[in-house]
Enzyme design. Sequence first.
Site, PDB file in Angstrom:
ATOM      1  N   ASP A  29       0.849  -1.188   0.000  1.00 55.87           N
ATOM      2  CA  ASP A  29       0.000   0.000   0.000  1.00 55.87           C
ATOM      3  C   ASP A  29       0.886   1.241   0.000  1.00 55.87           C
ATOM      4  O   ASP A  29       1.534   1.538   1.019  1.00 55.87           O
ATOM      5  CB  ASP A  29      -0.909   0.003   1.224  1.00 55.87           C
ATOM      6  CG  ASP A  29      -1.759   1.254   1.315  1.00 55.87           C
ATOM      7  OD1 ASP A  29      -1.815   2.032   0.339  1.00 55.87           O
ATOM      8  OD2 ASP A  29      -2.359   1.480   2.384  1.00 55.87           O
ATOM      9  N   GLU A  81      29.436   4.587   2.410  1.00 54.82           N
ATOM     10  CA  GLU A  81      29.342   3.139   2.609  1.00 54.82           C
ATOM     11  C   GLU A  81      29.143   2.440   1.276  1.00 54.82           C
ATOM     12  O   GLU A  81      28.838   1.251   1.227  1.00 54.82           O
ATOM     13  CB  GLU A  81      28.220   2.789   3.573  1.00 54.82           C
ATOM     14  CG  GLU A  81      26.837   3.162   3.131  1.00 54.82           C
ATOM     15  CD  GLU A  81      25.797   2.729   4.153  1.00 54.82           C
ATOM     16  OE1 GLU A  81      24.979   1.869   3.802  1.00 54.82           O
ATOM     17  OE2 GLU A  81      25.818   3.236   5.273  1.00 54.82           O
ATOM     18  N   CYS A 113      26.148   6.275   7.846  1.00 52.20           N
ATOM     19  CA  CYS A 113      25.712   7.578   7.336  1.00 52.20           C
ATOM     20  C   CYS A 113      26.434   8.780   7.935  1.00 52.20           C
ATOM     21  O   CYS A 113      26.123   9.915   7.579  1.00 52.20           O
ATOM     22  CB  CYS A 113      24.218   7.745   7.569  1.00 52.20           C
ATOM     23  SG  CYS A 113      23.208   6.488   6.751  1.00 52.20           S
ATOM     24  N   THR A 154      13.712   4.125   0.593  1.00 56.06           N
ATOM     25  CA  THR A 154      14.357   5.377   1.019  1.00 56.06           C
ATOM     26  C   THR A 154      15.796   5.544   0.561  1.00 56.06           C
ATOM     27  O   THR A 154      16.316   6.662   0.581  1.00 56.06           O
ATOM     28  CB  THR A 154      14.335   5.490   2.556  1.00 56.06           C
ATOM     29  OG1 THR A 154      14.992   4.340   3.122  1.00 56.06           O
ATOM     30  CG2 THR A 154      12.923   5.592   3.082  1.00 56.06           C
ATOM     31  N   ARG A 200      13.080  -2.346  13.775  1.00 51.15           N
ATOM     32  CA  ARG A 200      12.760  -1.341  14.784  1.00 51.15           C
ATOM     33  C   ARG A 200      13.913  -1.094  15.751  1.00 51.15           C
ATOM     34  O   ARG A 200      13.973  -0.053  16.411  1.00 51.15           O
ATOM     35  CB  ARG A 200      11.507  -1.757  15.561  1.00 51.15           C
ATOM     36  CG  ARG A 200      10.243  -1.735  14.710  1.00 51.15           C
ATOM     37  CD  ARG A 200       9.014  -2.052  15.535  1.00 51.15           C
ATOM     38  NE  ARG A 200       7.802  -1.995  14.721  1.00 51.15           N
ATOM     39  CZ  ARG A 200       6.584  -2.183  15.195  1.00 51.15           C
ATOM     40  NH1 ARG A 200       6.411  -2.459  16.484  1.00 51.15           N
ATOM     41  NH2 ARG A 200       5.537  -2.116  14.395  1.00 51.15           N
ATOM     42  N   THR A 202      16.715  -0.283  15.006  1.00 49.87           N
ATOM     43  CA  THR A 202      17.498   0.860  14.516  1.00 49.87           C
ATOM     44  C   THR A 202      17.004   2.181  15.094  1.00 49.87           C
ATOM     45  O   THR A 202      17.691   3.185  14.988  1.00 49.87           O
ATOM     46  CB  THR A 202      17.434   0.957  12.979  1.00 49.87           C
ATOM     47  OG1 THR A 202      16.093   1.228  12.575  1.00 49.87           O
ATOM     48  CG2 THR A 202      17.892  -0.336  12.332  1.00 49.87           C
ATOM     49  N   HIS A 235      20.309  14.089  10.909  1.00 45.39           N
ATOM     50  CA  HIS A 235      20.346  13.063   9.866  1.00 45.39           C
ATOM     51  C   HIS A 235      18.931  12.621   9.516  1.00 45.39           C
ATOM     52  O   HIS A 235      18.068  12.494  10.397  1.00 45.39           O
ATOM     53  CB  HIS A 235      21.183  11.867  10.330  1.00 45.39           C
ATOM     54  CG  HIS A 235      21.108  10.694   9.411  1.00 45.39           C
ATOM     55  ND1 HIS A 235      21.439  10.777   8.079  1.00 45.39           N
ATOM     56  CD2 HIS A 235      20.705   9.413   9.624  1.00 45.39           C
ATOM     57  CE1 HIS A 235      21.261   9.599   7.511  1.00 45.39           C
ATOM     58  NE2 HIS A 235      20.818   8.757   8.430  1.00 45.39           N
ATOM     59  N   LYS A 240      10.307  10.876   9.415  1.00 47.95           N
ATOM     60  CA  LYS A 240       9.809  10.868  10.794  1.00 47.95           C
ATOM     61  C   LYS A 240      10.901  11.100  11.837  1.00 47.95           C
ATOM     62  O   LYS A 240      10.727  11.875  12.771  1.00 47.95           O
ATOM     63  CB  LYS A 240       9.111   9.529  11.086  1.00 47.95           C
ATOM     64  CG  LYS A 240       7.651   9.483  10.689  1.00 47.95           C
ATOM     65  CD  LYS A 240       7.008   8.214  11.240  1.00 47.95           C
ATOM     66  CE  LYS A 240       5.497   8.250  11.016  1.00 47.95           C
ATOM     67  NZ  LYS A 240       4.862   7.021  11.555  1.00 47.95           N
ATOM     68  N   ASN A 267      16.967   9.016   1.599  1.00 49.81           N
ATOM     69  CA  ASN A 267      18.115   9.021   2.511  1.00 49.81           C
ATOM     70  C   ASN A 267      19.394   8.871   1.700  1.00 49.81           C
ATOM     71  O   ASN A 267      19.670   7.793   1.163  1.00 49.81           O
ATOM     72  CB  ASN A 267      17.978   7.870   3.520  1.00 49.81           C
ATOM     73  CG  ASN A 267      19.156   7.786   4.476  1.00 49.81           C
ATOM     74  OD1 ASN A 267      20.012   8.658   4.520  1.00 49.81           O
ATOM     75  ND2 ASN A 267      19.196   6.714   5.251  1.00 49.81           N
ATOM     76  N   SER A 297      24.891   4.259  11.609  1.00 44.19           N
ATOM     77  CA  SER A 297      24.642   2.986  12.255  1.00 44.19           C
ATOM     78  C   SER A 297      25.949   2.307  12.621  1.00 44.19           C
ATOM     79  O   SER A 297      26.972   2.506  11.966  1.00 44.19           O
ATOM     80  CB  SER A 297      23.835   2.078  11.320  1.00 44.19           C
ATOM     81  OG  SER A 297      22.529   2.572  11.158  1.00 44.19           O
TER      82      SER A 297
END
Length: 345
Positions: A29, A81, A113, A154, A200, A202, A235, A240, A267, A297
């Site tokens: 969706d 990266e 990143c 992303t 999640r 992350t 970043h 969100k 991103n 990360s």
Amino acid sequence: MDGGIVSYGVYVPRYRIKIDEIAGVWNEDPESIKGGLRVKQKSVPDIDEDTATISVEAARNTLKRVEIDEKKIGAIYVGSESHPYAVKPTATIVAEAVDATPHLTAADYEFACKAGTAAIQNCLGLVRSGMAEYGLAIGSDVSQGAPSDQLEYTAGAGGGAYLIGKENLIAKINKTSSYTTDTPDFWRREGQRYPSHGGRFTGEPGYFEHVTGATEKLLEKTGNQPDDYDYAVFHQPNGKFPVRVAKRLGFNKKQYSPALVVNEIGNTYSGSTLIGLAMVLDQAEPGDRILTTSYGSGAGADSFDITVTENITDVQQKGPKVNDFLKEGIYLSYGEYAKHKGKVK
């Protein structure tokens, strides 16, 4: 100690793919995905573009804004990266392209990143110590996401470059702080085509823990409060997270919204914070205060306290602005996108 930004520049490929196009292929969706990620499309490299070419373009756009002897650049560091070679530095390609060789140090950095902001910190240290007159710090990526993985929605392409020095500053870097732990929220082993991530996991132990930790330490070191800043740049892995962390730290929409570009280009990984900061510098005025915090990360965050100087107005007009790269792009079908990204062999 004196030291800061002498010039800046970015580059973002003109190709785009809409979230609707990707979602349609995987029977997802699109409205749910766009609402969850707050991203409507992302940038895609051309068939002949990679981290090296994006880094070169960003570096050239940076040097267009100022008149310096490129031979005075004593260090070039490229954070990414997605370096095109496993063994062969991207930084030497950039050095040759901008005519900075041979008397300089150059190296590639990798910290998910935030490798671009790590490059800024290193260049700042060399400049302040007198070991280099100028340093060129770059964050650039053609980031990867496995087909149907959430990252595919992303993972964009783009880069930013910053010329660091001690004279004719457009923005002084007053303080910097970092927050680093061994938090394996995102990884890719040698030989693996696509990265893996902890879903999640992350979020809170990764992004929010480190961005909050680095920013709060910087506020402690400077004695400042969030309302002392005109802009706040974080970043942008999606639309969100930077909004949520900004509110959590006490920043308002007027401070954080000018830097948000993820909705249009996705991103850009090592380029993300640097492009967001460039978006702010494009519109900043002398005396403005900027707080900038990256995230990588693995995991870590770098935070910067920046004051814009009177030199900003001249430099702003001498190179392409971020908005120049956000204009209507060339939209690809999923098949064309897969070809551009090398997903089809």
